[in-house]
Motif scaffolding. Structure first.
Motif, PDB file in Angstrom:
ATOM      1  N   GLY A   1       0.835  -1.199   0.000  1.00  0.00           N
ATOM      2  CA  GLY A   1       0.000   0.000   0.000  1.00  0.00           C
ATOM      3  C   GLY A   1       0.868   1.246   0.000  1.00  0.00           C
ATOM      4  N   SER A   2       1.390   1.593  -1.150  1.00  0.00           N
ATOM      5  CA  SER A   2       2.376   2.671  -1.221  1.00  0.00           C
ATOM      6  C   SER A   2       1.806   4.022  -0.789  1.00  0.00           C
ATOM      7  N   ARG A   3       0.513   4.242  -0.996  1.00  0.00           N
ATOM      8  CA  ARG A   3      -0.083   5.524  -0.629  1.00  0.00           C
ATOM      9  C   ARG A   3      -0.298   5.668   0.882  1.00  0.00           C
ATOM     10  N   ILE A   4      -0.051   4.615   1.622  1.00  0.00           N
ATOM     11  CA  ILE A   4      -0.126   4.724   3.085  1.00  0.00           C
ATOM     12  C   ILE A   4       0.832   5.804   3.567  1.00  0.00           C
ATOM     13  N   ARG A   5       1.869   6.065   2.775  1.00  0.00           N
ATOM     14  CA  ARG A   5       2.846   7.088   3.162  1.00  0.00           C
ATOM     15  C   ARG A   5       2.207   8.464   3.312  1.00  0.00           C
ATOM     16  N   ASN A   6       1.047   8.669   2.684  1.00  0.00           N
ATOM     17  CA  ASN A   6       0.353   9.949   2.782  1.00  0.00           C
ATOM     18  C   ASN A   6      -0.563  10.030   4.002  1.00  0.00           C
TER      19      ASN A   6
ATOM     20  N   GLU B   1      10.306   0.733  -3.948  1.00  0.00           N
ATOM     21  CA  GLU B   1       9.197   1.331  -4.685  1.00  0.00           C
ATOM     22  C   GLU B   1       9.756   2.484  -5.514  1.00  0.00           C
ATOM     23  N   ARG B   2       9.100   2.808  -6.585  1.00  0.00           N
ATOM     24  CA  ARG B   2       9.586   3.860  -7.475  1.00  0.00           C
ATOM     25  C   ARG B   2       9.524   5.247  -6.840  1.00  0.00           C
ATOM     26  N   SER B   3       8.505   5.479  -6.006  1.00  0.00           N
ATOM     27  CA  SER B   3       8.210   6.849  -5.599  1.00  0.00           C
ATOM     28  C   SER B   3       8.561   7.205  -4.161  1.00  0.00           C
ATOM     29  N   PHE B   4       9.085   6.264  -3.381  1.00  0.00           N
ATOM     30  CA  PHE B   4       9.441   6.593  -1.998  1.00  0.00           C
ATOM     31  C   PHE B   4      10.419   5.561  -1.442  1.00  0.00           C
ATOM     32  N   GLN B   5      11.007   5.901  -0.288  1.00  0.00           N
ATOM     33  CA  GLN B   5      11.945   5.014   0.383  1.00  0.00           C
ATOM     34  C   GLN B   5      11.178   4.054   1.293  1.00  0.00           C
ATOM     35  N   VAL B   6      11.195   2.787   0.949  1.00  0.00           N
ATOM     36  CA  VAL B   6      10.426   1.784   1.681  1.00  0.00           C
ATOM     37  C   VAL B   6      10.852   1.712   3.147  1.00  0.00           C
ATOM     38  N   ASP B   7      12.153   1.709   3.401  1.00  0.00           N
ATOM     39  CA  ASP B   7      12.641   1.541   4.773  1.00  0.00           C
ATOM     40  C   ASP B   7      12.197   2.686   5.676  1.00  0.00           C
ATOM     41  N   GLU B   8      12.134   3.890   5.136  1.00  0.00           N
ATOM     42  CA  GLU B   8      11.689   5.029   5.937  1.00  0.00           C
ATOM     43  C   GLU B   8      10.228   4.874   6.344  1.00  0.00           C
ATOM     44  N   LEU B   9       9.395   4.454   5.409  1.00  0.00           N
ATOM     45  CA  LEU B   9       7.985   4.249   5.724  1.00  0.00           C
ATOM     46  C   LEU B   9       7.816   3.112   6.724  1.00  0.00           C
ATOM     47  N   ILE B  10       8.564   2.030   6.536  1.00  0.00           N
ATOM     48  CA  ILE B  10       8.476   0.900   7.462  1.00  0.00           C
ATOM     49  C   ILE B  10       8.832   1.338   8.878  1.00  0.00           C
ATOM     50  N   SER B  11       9.883   2.130   9.026  1.00  0.00           N
ATOM     51  CA  SER B  11      10.290   2.607  10.351  1.00  0.00           C
ATOM     52  C   SER B  11       9.185   3.434  10.998  1.00  0.00           C
ATOM     53  N   THR B  12       8.565   4.291  10.213  1.00  0.00           N
ATOM     54  CA  THR B  12       7.474   5.125  10.723  1.00  0.00           C
ATOM     55  C   THR B  12       6.305   4.269  11.188  1.00  0.00           C
ATOM     56  N   LEU B  13       5.955   3.275  10.404  1.00  0.00           N
ATOM     57  CA  LEU B  13       4.821   2.409  10.735  1.00  0.00           C
ATOM     58  C   LEU B  13       5.123   1.521  11.938  1.00  0.00           C
ATOM     59  N   GLN B  14       6.328   1.027  12.013  1.00  0.00           N
ATOM     60  CA  GLN B  14       6.692   0.159  13.133  1.00  0.00           C
ATOM     61  C   GLN B  14       6.666   0.907  14.460  1.00  0.00           C
ATOM     62  N   ARG B  15       6.935   2.198  14.421  1.00  0.00           N
ATOM     63  CA  ARG B  15       6.858   2.998  15.651  1.00  0.00           C
ATOM     64  C   ARG B  15       5.435   3.084  16.182  1.00  0.00           C
ATOM     65  N   LYS B  16       4.469   2.809  15.331  1.00  0.00           N
ATOM     66  CA  LYS B  16       3.071   2.781  15.740  1.00  0.00           C
ATOM     67  C   LYS B  16       2.652   1.400  16.240  1.00  0.00           C
ATOM     68  N   GLY B  17       3.586   0.474  16.223  1.00  0.00           N
ATOM     69  CA  GLY B  17       3.275  -0.878  16.659  1.00  0.00           C
ATOM     70  C   GLY B  17       2.691  -1.746  15.563  1.00  0.00           C
ATOM     71  N   THR B  18       2.786  -1.271  14.323  1.00  0.00           N
ATOM     72  CA  THR B  18       2.267  -2.034  13.195  1.00  0.00           C
ATOM     73  C   THR B  18       3.266  -3.110  12.775  1.00  0.00           C
ATOM     74  N   ALA B  19       2.759  -4.306  12.507  1.00  0.00           N
ATOM     75  CA  ALA B  19       3.611  -5.390  12.015  1.00  0.00           C
ATOM     76  C   ALA B  19       3.863  -5.185  10.533  1.00  0.00           C
ATOM     77  N   VAL B  20       5.122  -5.061  10.153  1.00  0.00           N
ATOM     78  CA  VAL B  20       5.479  -4.794   8.761  1.00  0.00           C
ATOM     79  C   VAL B  20       6.591  -5.740   8.317  1.00  0.00           C
ATOM     80  N   TYR B  21       6.438  -6.294   7.125  1.00  0.00           N
ATOM     81  CA  TYR B  21       7.459  -7.173   6.553  1.00  0.00           C
ATOM     82  C   TYR B  21       7.845  -6.667   5.173  1.00  0.00           C
ATOM     83  N   LYS B  22       9.119  -6.811   4.841  1.00  0.00           N
ATOM     84  CA  LYS B  22       9.629  -6.437   3.521  1.00  0.00           C
ATOM     85  C   LYS B  22      10.080  -7.703   2.797  1.00  0.00           C
TER      86      LYS B  22
END
Length: 202
Positions: free
Chosen positions: A119-124, A142-163
């Protein structure tokens, strides 16, 4: 609309990509139903035929101009509200724009869990804090954003994220971007996640 029923106690609401109800979505629904779940995938585009992958830009423009996230969320929430009369658990499973739509629905009290594929637009919408368990899958890049940066942001919310190895679309056997091992690993994690969700978790 795709609907497969077994009189299960869990309904999985699949939210499709910009292309609509194509063979990939049919296959996903069939695979989920084989695990004993009831499955529904609404036709959010309201088109008789899906867009081919060769018309990606046209499909994206059609989605943004004629559908949009607000309308998708409204329709999904209506399905959830109706389903909660019958089902013990209702879980949203979204792909691409469908994953972002699922994320946007994560605060609704009737949603018991969410799974989102690339869900690349989750970044918004990183200001959202889900009120139910969430499992997200992203590709290596992803073409339009840094995946690792978004993953770090989401994980800080306690969201389970896998790459996973691969690109956007790695779970789609109809796509040239398909990565069988990544798709199988993600599906296995999704099954374990769904089974772990308690009813009325939100």
């Amino acid at each position: 609309m795709i609907r497969i029923q077994h009189n299960a106690d869990t309904l999985l609401v699949v939210i499709h990509e910009i292309y609509g109800l194509n063979r990939h979505m049919e296959g996903i629904c069939e695979s989920l139903a084989e695990q004993g779940f009831d499955v529904i995938c609404p036709n959010l585009l309201k088109r008789k035929t899906p867009f081919p992958y060769s018309e990606e830009e046209m499909a994206y423009q059609y989605f943004m101009n004629n559908v949009g996230f607000a309308r998708v969320c409204q329709e999904v929430i209506a399905i959830v509200n109706e389903a909660k009369r019958k089902y013990r658990r209702v879980v949203l499973i979204g792909f691409s724009v469908g994953a972002t739509a699922a994320w946007l629905c994560s605060g609704h009290e009737g949603v018991d869990g969410i799974v989102g594929y690339y869900g690349s637009r989750i970044r918004n919408y990183t200001e959202i804090t889900p009120k139910c368990p969430v499992l997200l899958f992203f590709p290596q890049e992803e073409r339009s954003f840094q995946v690792d940066e978004l993953i770090s942001t989401l994980q800080r919310k306690g969201t389970a994220v896998y790459k996973f190895e691969g690109l956007h679309g790695f779970s789609d056997p109809c796509s040239s971007k398909y990565k069988e091992q990544s798709a199988q690993q993600a599906f296995s994690l999704m099954m374990s996640f769904i089974q772990s969700i308690p009813s009325q978790s939100c």
